[in-house]
Enzyme design. Structure first.
Site, PDB file in Angstrom:
ATOM      1  N   PHE A 262      -2.452 -13.473  55.590  1.00 39.68           N
ATOM      2  CA  PHE A 262      -1.989 -13.538  54.198  1.00 39.68           C
ATOM      3  C   PHE A 262      -0.958 -14.661  54.086  1.00 39.68           C
ATOM      4  O   PHE A 262      -0.049 -14.757  54.923  1.00 39.68           O
ATOM      5  CB  PHE A 262      -1.370 -12.187  53.820  1.00 39.68           C
ATOM      6  CG  PHE A 262      -1.122 -12.028  52.350  1.00 39.68           C
ATOM      7  CD1 PHE A 262      -2.133 -11.604  51.497  1.00 39.68           C
ATOM      8  CD2 PHE A 262       0.124 -12.288  51.813  1.00 39.68           C
ATOM      9  CE1 PHE A 262      -1.902 -11.444  50.141  1.00 39.68           C
ATOM     10  CE2 PHE A 262       0.360 -12.141  50.455  1.00 39.68           C
ATOM     11  CZ  PHE A 262      -0.648 -11.717  49.610  1.00 39.68           C
TER      12      PHE A 262
ATOM     13  N   ARG B 272     -13.847  -8.502  46.431  1.00 38.54           N
ATOM     14  CA  ARG B 272     -13.188  -7.574  47.350  1.00 38.54           C
ATOM     15  C   ARG B 272     -13.140  -6.173  46.749  1.00 38.54           C
ATOM     16  O   ARG B 272     -12.736  -6.001  45.607  1.00 38.54           O
ATOM     17  CB  ARG B 272     -11.776  -8.083  47.640  1.00 38.54           C
ATOM     18  CG  ARG B 272     -11.047  -7.279  48.692  1.00 38.54           C
ATOM     19  CD  ARG B 272      -9.711  -7.925  49.009  1.00 38.54           C
ATOM     20  NE  ARG B 272      -8.759  -7.726  47.923  1.00 38.54           N
ATOM     21  CZ  ARG B 272      -7.420  -7.751  48.093  1.00 38.54           C
ATOM     22  NH1 ARG B 272      -6.914  -8.020  49.274  1.00 38.54           N
ATOM     23  NH2 ARG B 272      -6.621  -7.564  47.069  1.00 38.54           N
TER      24      ARG B 272
ATOM     25  N   ASP C  80       1.895  -6.716  60.596  1.00 40.81           N
ATOM     26  CA  ASP C  80       1.969  -6.455  59.168  1.00 40.81           C
ATOM     27  C   ASP C  80       0.922  -5.383  58.849  1.00 40.81           C
ATOM     28  O   ASP C  80      -0.280  -5.603  59.051  1.00 40.81           O
ATOM     29  CB  ASP C  80       1.705  -7.750  58.390  1.00 40.81           C
ATOM     30  CG  ASP C  80       1.920  -7.575  56.892  1.00 40.81           C
ATOM     31  OD1 ASP C  80       1.755  -6.442  56.391  1.00 40.81           O
ATOM     32  OD2 ASP C  80       2.237  -8.580  56.226  1.00 40.81           O
TER      33      ASP C  80
ATOM     34  N   TYR D 109       3.123  -0.605  47.652  1.00 42.29           N
ATOM     35  CA  TYR D 109       2.354  -0.446  46.412  1.00 42.29           C
ATOM     36  C   TYR D 109       0.849  -0.465  46.602  1.00 42.29           C
ATOM     37  O   TYR D 109       0.106  -0.332  45.647  1.00 42.29           O
ATOM     38  CB  TYR D 109       2.755  -1.515  45.384  1.00 42.29           C
ATOM     39  CG  TYR D 109       2.726  -2.945  45.887  1.00 42.29           C
ATOM     40  CD1 TYR D 109       1.536  -3.632  46.010  1.00 42.29           C
ATOM     41  CD2 TYR D 109       3.903  -3.609  46.226  1.00 42.29           C
ATOM     42  CE1 TYR D 109       1.510  -4.941  46.461  1.00 42.29           C
ATOM     43  CE2 TYR D 109       3.892  -4.911  46.677  1.00 42.29           C
ATOM     44  CZ  TYR D 109       2.688  -5.582  46.798  1.00 42.29           C
ATOM     45  OH  TYR D 109       2.668  -6.873  47.251  1.00 42.29           O
ATOM     46  N   LYS D 110       0.397  -0.627  47.843  1.00 42.53           N
ATOM     47  CA  LYS D 110      -1.052  -0.631  48.085  1.00 42.53           C
ATOM     48  C   LYS D 110      -1.507   0.802  48.372  1.00 42.53           C
ATOM     49  O   LYS D 110      -1.441   1.656  47.499  1.00 42.53           O
ATOM     50  CB  LYS D 110      -1.378  -1.608  49.205  1.00 42.53           C
ATOM     51  CG  LYS D 110      -1.108  -3.048  48.770  1.00 42.53           C
ATOM     52  CD  LYS D 110      -1.228  -4.060  49.887  1.00 42.53           C
ATOM     53  CE  LYS D 110      -0.966  -5.459  49.325  1.00 42.53           C
ATOM     54  NZ  LYS D 110      -0.629  -6.429  50.379  1.00 42.53           N
TER      55      LYS D 110
HETATM   56  C1  LIG Z   1       0.154  -7.487  49.986  1.00 48.75           C
HETATM   57  C2  LIG Z   1       0.644  -8.218  51.178  1.00 48.75           C
HETATM   58  C3  LIG Z   1       1.926  -8.733  51.210  1.00 48.75           C
HETATM   59  C4  LIG Z   1       2.775  -8.625  49.968  1.00 48.75           C
HETATM   60  O1  LIG Z   1       4.041  -9.128  50.084  1.00 48.75           O
HETATM   61  P1  LIG Z   1       5.077  -8.953  48.888  1.00 48.75           P
HETATM   62  O2  LIG Z   1       6.321  -9.449  49.427  1.00 48.75           O
HETATM   63  O3  LIG Z   1       5.081  -7.504  48.512  1.00 48.75           O
HETATM   64  O4  LIG Z   1       4.570  -9.729  47.715  1.00 48.75           O
HETATM   65  C5  LIG Z   1       2.365  -9.353  52.366  1.00 48.75           C
HETATM   66  N1  LIG Z   1       1.552  -9.468  53.441  1.00 48.75           N
HETATM   67  C6  LIG Z   1       0.297  -8.978  53.428  1.00 48.75           C
HETATM   68  C7  LIG Z   1      -0.569  -9.108  54.632  1.00 48.75           C
HETATM   69  C8  LIG Z   1      -0.205  -8.356  52.293  1.00 48.75           C
HETATM   70  O5  LIG Z   1      -1.443  -7.896  52.270  1.00 48.75           O
END
Ligand SMILES: *Cc1c(COP(=O)(O)O)cnc(C)c1O
Length: 421
Positions: free
Chosen positions: A131, A380, A201, A226-227
């Site tokens: 990401f 997705r 992560d 939030y996921k």
């Molecule tokens: C959703 C996600 C994030 C989100 O980071 P925020 O700081 O909440 O915007 C970070 N890393 C991964 C791998 C994600 O899937």
């Protein structure tokens, strides 16, 4: 489990021991929501809980609530609940800030530890498909510390690049774009063999797949609220640090809430003894209240087998989706980029289409089937076993078939890219 008809899906739902978990959520009539990997659904208990925090704790009790309602403890209490979903021990997880900010804190702490113990190590090893925020944070830290980010393009290249120059192996357990899942214990062990620390992560893992950080002997982890944890838009994120590192881990955002005694107002920073040192400023109480309820929706599965049972259902759901896409949509030029092997699959299925991916997702959304698009060509679909039914999966593929068969996606209104995809 092979489901060959819509009726078989309805029967599977009727037999599903986890089916009752769905009633915990506010689900818009007729909606098939395959995007809980991006923003989890609203748990019914959130409104009442947040309303109580607003009206009573804030409105009436005001400043007294920091003690009376125990607000200061919430980052730890919710952290401990999340810890139960990811194989952490008590007092090893804290909720704070965003995933991006926690990555900064934790990666920096890991690099400092590596620098003290093995100063020749100058590499942060990751994957190009990680990401972007993870890579951006690594790039910033590498720049300030005179280190280097190295990105592998394939799993083989990743293994090959893992050598004694690597300070930290920083990976996302389940890839956001493909749904590919790494072997967390094996890669952690491989990193340790060459003297590297690991940072995982868990944004697409916590609440989605079983994770056992302690059993894997991992070093650091972060994840998203939030996921799959259903904490609501912008919910705070979490940090886990193995207890062997906590006393030595120095994080750079040394704010007062991470101090050993914030209310002594000491001019000199002294980190809290425990995981609380990964806090920085005042906790976001309203968001924590919502996240607490969100995490409870997953802990509610404990009597039915917990994450292992949710995982089993998740694999049935993703198997069913893949099977039906193959059966119904083979002629339309879609490819599936999510591994068919269970061991390598998270809780999502990602399809690609050379030109129509964005428009196809938009046409599905208009039909009440919400997935999302990830550039450049990915459709997705996330599968949240805590609130999806087998029949939802069946119906979603029938909608996809209809969109493709009718060429509905080619209509002009589906071609306009919105800001958030
Ligand atoms: C959703 C996600 C994030 C989100 O980071 P925020 O700081 O909440 O915007 C970070 N890393 C991964 C791998 C994600 O899937």
């Amino acid at each position: 489990m092979e489901l060959n008809s819509r009726q078989a899906c309805l029967d599977a739902d009727a037999d599903d021991p986890l089916a009752g978990l769905r009633t915990q959520f506010e689900i818009p009539e007729g909606l098939i929501y395959l995007d809980g990997n991006s923003l989890g659904m609203l748990p019914k208990g959130v409104s009442a809980r947040v309303d109580d925090v607003i009206r009573r704790q804030w409105g009436q009790d005001l400043i007294r609530s920091w003690n009376r309602a125990g607000w200061m403890q919430w980052p730890h209490e919710v952290g401990n609940k999340i810890g139960r979903l990811i194989g952490a021990g008590p007092d090893e997880v804290v909720v704070a800030d965003s995933t991006s900010i926690n990555l900064y804190k934790v990666l920096s702490a890991a690099l400092m530890l590596a620098r003290q113990q093995r100063p020749h190590q100058r590499i942060i090893l990751s994957e190009r498909s990680n990401f972007p925020t993870d890579l951006y944070i690594a790039q910033s830290l590498a720049q300030s510390l005179g280190m280097q980010v190295q990105c592998a393009d394939t799993p083989e290249a990743l293994e090959a690049a893992l050598n004694d120059q690597v300070a930290v192996l920083m990976l996302t357990h389940v890839n956001y774009r493909t749904g590919h899942m790494h072997n967390l214990p094996a890669l952690t062990a491989a990193a340790h063999r060459v003297g590297a620390l690991t940072l995982w992560d868990l944004a697409h893992s916590a609440g989605a797949v079983p994770v056992d950080l302690r059993a894997a002997n991992a070093d650091f982890a972060v994840g998203c609220g939030y996921k799959y944890l259903n904490g609501g838009p912008g919910a705070p994120a979490f940090v886990w640090v193995h207890p062997r590192h906590i006393p030595h881990a120095q994080q750079p955002l040394s704010g007062w809430i991470g101090h050993a005694q914030p209310f002594e107002f000491d001019p000199q920073y002294r980190a809290a003894a425990g995981i609380g040192r990964f806090l920085c400023g005042t906790p976001a109480i309203l968001s924590l209240a919502a996240l607490d309820i969100g995490v409870d929706t997953l802990l509610a599965a404990q009597p039915m087998g917990g994450m292992a049972a949710l995982r089993e259902k998740s694999l049935h759901l993703t198997d069913l989706f893949m099977q039906q896409v193959t059966r119904r949509c083979a002629e339309f030029g879609l490819a599936c980029i999510t591994p068919t092997s269970h061991a390598q699959r998270g809780s999502q299925v990602c399809l690609t289409h050379p030109e129509g991916a964005y428009a196809m997702v938009q046409a599905l959304i208009e039909r009440g089937v919400i997935g999302d698009f990830r550039a450049p060509n990915v459709l997705r679909f996330g599968f949240t076993p805590v609130n999806l039914r087998y029949v939802d999966v069946w119906d979603a593929v029938e909608h996809l078939y209809a969109v493709l068969q009718s060429k509905q996606w080619q209509q002009d209104r589906f071609q306009q890219r919105a800001q958030v995809t």
